[in-house]
Write a protein that holds these residues in place. Structure first.
Motif, PDB file in Angstrom:
ATOM      1  N   ARG A  43       0.733  -1.027   0.110  1.00 51.80           N
ATOM      2  CA  ARG A  43      -0.108  -0.061  -0.165  1.00 51.80           C
ATOM      3  C   ARG A  43       0.672   1.243   0.002  1.00 51.80           C
ATOM      4  N   LEU A  44       0.652   1.959  -1.183  1.00 49.29           N
ATOM      5  CA  LEU A  44       1.373   3.404  -1.053  1.00 49.29           C
ATOM      6  C   LEU A  44       0.641   4.360  -0.318  1.00 49.29           C
ATOM      7  N   SER A  45       1.447   5.348   0.025  1.00 52.97           N
ATOM      8  CA  SER A  45       0.587   6.529   0.533  1.00 52.97           C
ATOM      9  C   SER A  45       1.419   7.618  -0.129  1.00 52.97           C
ATOM     10  N   CYS A  46       0.475   8.902   0.029  1.00 47.26           N
ATOM     11  CA  CYS A  46       0.945  10.159  -0.382  1.00 47.26           C
ATOM     12  C   CYS A  46       0.396  11.152   0.226  1.00 47.26           C
ATOM     13  N   ALA A  47       1.347  11.786   1.238  1.00 49.02           N
ATOM     14  CA  ALA A  47       0.924  12.975   1.877  1.00 49.02           C
ATOM     15  C   ALA A  47       1.145  14.167   1.138  1.00 49.02           C
ATOM     16  N   THR A 104      -4.336  12.878   2.426  1.00 43.75           N
ATOM     17  CA  THR A 104      -3.403  11.443   2.017  1.00 43.75           C
ATOM     18  C   THR A 104      -4.147  10.793   0.910  1.00 43.75           C
ATOM     19  N   VAL A 105      -3.544  10.345  -0.247  1.00 40.34           N
ATOM     20  CA  VAL A 105      -4.013   9.472  -1.205  1.00 40.34           C
ATOM     21  C   VAL A 105      -3.324   8.196  -0.866  1.00 40.34           C
ATOM     22  N   ILE A 144      -7.396   2.854  -5.746  1.00 39.72           N
ATOM     23  CA  ILE A 144      -7.042   4.311  -5.213  1.00 39.72           C
ATOM     24  C   ILE A 144      -8.155   4.967  -4.331  1.00 39.72           C
ATOM     25  N   SER A 145      -7.673   5.361  -3.167  1.00 37.52           N
ATOM     26  CA  SER A 145      -8.696   5.895  -2.316  1.00 37.52           C
ATOM     27  C   SER A 145      -7.812   7.294  -1.660  1.00 37.52           C
ATOM     28  N   ARG A 146      -8.824   8.014  -1.106  1.00 35.76           N
ATOM     29  CA  ARG A 146      -8.294   9.024  -0.384  1.00 35.76           C
ATOM     30  C   ARG A 146      -9.097   9.395   0.849  1.00 35.76           C
ATOM     31  N   ASP A 147      -8.217  10.182   1.909  1.00 33.97           N
ATOM     32  CA  ASP A 147      -8.607  10.678   3.078  1.00 33.97           C
ATOM     33  C   ASP A 147      -8.388  12.044   3.352  1.00 33.97           C
TER      34      ASP A 147
END
Length: 124
Positions: A19-23, A78-79, A70-73
């Motif tokens: 799981r990749l995260s992008c802040a 963060t995506v 793909i999801s976002r919070d």
């Protein structure tokens, strides 16, 4: 200035998951469309997935449909990119990108800001 920082890459065996995260810095993350692209050695950037600012429109290429999500919070700015059933051909540097127009398109030129990338290596 908007900054994007990816994390979560690594080495995984074929069939595994990451799981990749992008802040994303800044107060306007909820207005951005977000995308993920990858680049393998000697190849051009490839589209991996995108999500619009509402989260209601999500796009994937056929190569990852059913495997990547793909999801976002928006509360965390963060995506995410959940990658399941990984294949050796998924090996690449993965980049997240922000589209200030909120659409989250499939082309590199749709995006205004980019992260530095995170390496994903899938062994056979």
């Amino acid at each position: 200035q908007v900054q994007l920082v990816e994390s979560g890459g690594g080495l995984v065996q074929a069939g595994g998951s990451l799981r990749l995260s992008c802040a994303v810095s800044g107060r306007t993350f909820s207005n951005y469309g977000m995308g993920w692209f990858h680049q393998a050695p000697g190849k051009e950037h490839g589209f991996v997935g995108a999500i619009d600012r509402s989260g209601g429109i999500i796009r994937y290429p056929d190569s990852v449909k059913g495997r990547f999500t793909i999801s976002r919070d928006n509360a965390k700015n963060t995506v995410y990119l959940q990658m399941n059933n990984l294949k050796p051909e998924d090996t690449a540097v993965y980049y997240c990108a922000a589209d200030v127009d909120g659409v989250g398109g499939t082309w590199l030129t749709n995006y205004d800001y980019w992260g530095q990338g995170t390496q994903v290596t899938v062994s056979s």
